[in-house]
Design an enzyme around this catalytic site. Structure first.
Site, PDB file in Angstrom:
ATOM      1  N   SER A  92      13.233   4.528   6.556  1.00 61.93           N
ATOM      2  CA  SER A  92      12.576   5.273   7.624  1.00 61.93           C
ATOM      3  C   SER A  92      13.335   6.571   7.894  1.00 61.93           C
ATOM      4  O   SER A  92      13.522   7.377   6.991  1.00 61.93           O
ATOM      5  CB  SER A  92      12.456   4.400   8.872  1.00 61.93           C
ATOM      6  OG  SER A  92      11.681   5.028   9.869  1.00 61.93           O
ATOM      7  N   HIS A 195       5.279   4.410  11.924  1.00 55.64           N
ATOM      8  CA  HIS A 195       4.717   4.288  10.573  1.00 55.64           C
ATOM      9  C   HIS A 195       3.309   3.684  10.596  1.00 55.64           C
ATOM     10  O   HIS A 195       2.942   2.879   9.743  1.00 55.64           O
ATOM     11  CB  HIS A 195       5.651   3.470   9.670  1.00 55.64           C
ATOM     12  CG  HIS A 195       7.017   4.082   9.560  1.00 55.64           C
ATOM     13  ND1 HIS A 195       7.252   5.262   8.897  1.00 55.64           N
ATOM     14  CD2 HIS A 195       8.211   3.690  10.069  1.00 55.64           C
ATOM     15  CE1 HIS A 195       8.530   5.567   8.991  1.00 55.64           C
ATOM     16  NE2 HIS A 195       9.133   4.643   9.702  1.00 55.64           N
TER      17      HIS A 195
END
Length: 397
Positions: A92, A195
């Protein structure tokens, strides 16, 4: 082969930077990155409580800065890293640290990007009540089907038995009432559904900033969160950093690429422990090192020496290498098979790599003149393996 990984949001803990700030060099560098980020990262890394550093706008710059500075502590001469590190990846937001570590971005560019990323994602999360829940165990296909049934996104796919579901609080409540068989659900203390489609406003914000960012190609293999591919074009890396904000993190595919590379050692930068823990379960036989405190630096350097090997793509800037995005069989492609001395146009497909599950084009992002092919038709290739050298021509340099 050695892989260095940078953790993502949620890895931070109160006070984790305190032992590092005993080093005046680390402290000075953190002070500089704090100025770039517009945040007192020293305070947040030593004195702030868990609720404070859970704030997305604080957590993300703090994590990227800690990874960047710890990497410099391991490699006081940064160029030395490219004689040892075979690949880099970040989970991430950790992917921004990975991009800076491979030379795609400067540290200052990385801190500005992550500062705006954190602010934009926090703003997006505030629009709708969303969250995330870890789904542990269960049959993978059944878990994914159940998430789809409830309108949830598998925002983090971290390998066997660990998928993170994300969506609205109502969708997550429905999942809690109707979980996949043989699974355990753990609600996560996060600020939103990262996300996922809920982060779309943040993507638009970052895309605007990205148009002003200059990049360089990675100097070692950079494994992308989006699909586990090795990416060797700096602008493509930047595009992926932007679009990853609302796309699932496929850490499972990143680890598959590590397995394809026959990695022997994984070193996780601070605040370490999460990614090495996943690796121990998914990559049996691979040695791991979680770098948490500066008193481990000598052992970390010994670990690097044990597993390190030179980067195959730390090439002179007068050459442009095109590399294999994944493991597979190499085949030349295109309307015209290019030979040494031929000109390749920007965006032209010059080769393909075929695996059992996929077939990917290898494009020349900037064009150039073919200097030499480094592999033969039908050769098996590894992720990130150089395929062809191009010399920039006058129009594409």
């Amino acid at each position: 082969m050695l892989v260095i990984v940078a953790p993502g949001q949620g890895a931070q803990t109160p006070g984790f930077l305190e032992p590092w700030l005993a080093d005046p060099v680390f402290e000075s560098r953190l002070h500089w990155l704090s100025a770039v980020a517009g945040l007192d990262l020293g305070h947040y890394g030593t004195q702030a409580d868990a609720d404070t550093i859970r704030d997305t706008a604080i957590a993300q710059p703090l994590l990227v800065a800690s990874s960047l500075l710890a990497a410099l502590a391991v490699f006081p001469q940064p160029a030395d890293a490219f004689t040892k590190v075979g690949a880099v990846a970040g989970h991430s937001v950790g992917e921004i640290a990975a991009a800076a570590g491979t030379g795609v971005l400067t540290a200052e560019q990385a801190m500005v990007l992550v500062r705006e990323r954190g602010k934009a994602m926090a703003a997006a999360a505030a629009q709708t009540a969303t969250s995330m829940t870890a789904v542990l165990g269960g049959d993978r296909d059944e878990v994914l089907a159940k998430l789809a049934e409830h309108g949830l996104t598998p925002a983090n796919d971290n390998g066997p038995g660990q998928i993170v579901a994300a969506g609205t609080v109502e969708e997550l409540a429905a999942l809690a009432a109707d979980p996949p068989a043989k699974s355990r659900l753990i609600p996560l203390s996060v600020a939103g559904a990262f996300h996922t489609k809920h982060m779309e406003p943040a993507v638009h914000t970052l895309a605007g900033y990205a148009t002003a960012i200059s990049t360089h190609d990675p100097r070692t293999r950079l494994i992308s969160n989006r699909d586990g591919q090795v990416v060797h074009d700096g602008q493509d890396v930047l595009r992926r950093l932007v679009t990853q904000v609302n796309a699932p993190v496929r850490w499972d595919l990143c680890m598959q690429t590590m397995a394809d590379l026959e990695v022997t050692g994984i070193l996780e930068l601070p605040p370490a422990g999460t990614l090495t823990g996943i690796a121990r379960r998914a990559l049996k036989g691979v040695e791991t090192f979680a770098l948490k405190t500066p008193d481990q630096l000598d052992d970390a350097r010994a670990f690097v020496d044990k597993h390190g090997s030179p980067s195959e793509i730390d090439a002179s800037p007068t050459w442009r290498l095109l590399v294999a995005p994944m493991k597979g069989i190499f085949t030349r492609s295109g309307q015209v098979l290019r030979e040494s001395g031929d000109t390749v146009e920007a965006g032209e497909v010059v080769a393909k790599v075929k695996s059992l599950r996929d077939e990917l084009d290898v494009k020349a992002p900037h064009g150039g003149i073919v200097v030499e092919w480094l592999v033969e038709e039908g050769d098996p290739v590894a992720p990130g393996q150089p395929l062809v050298r191009l010399h920039p021509n006058g129009a594409s340099s």
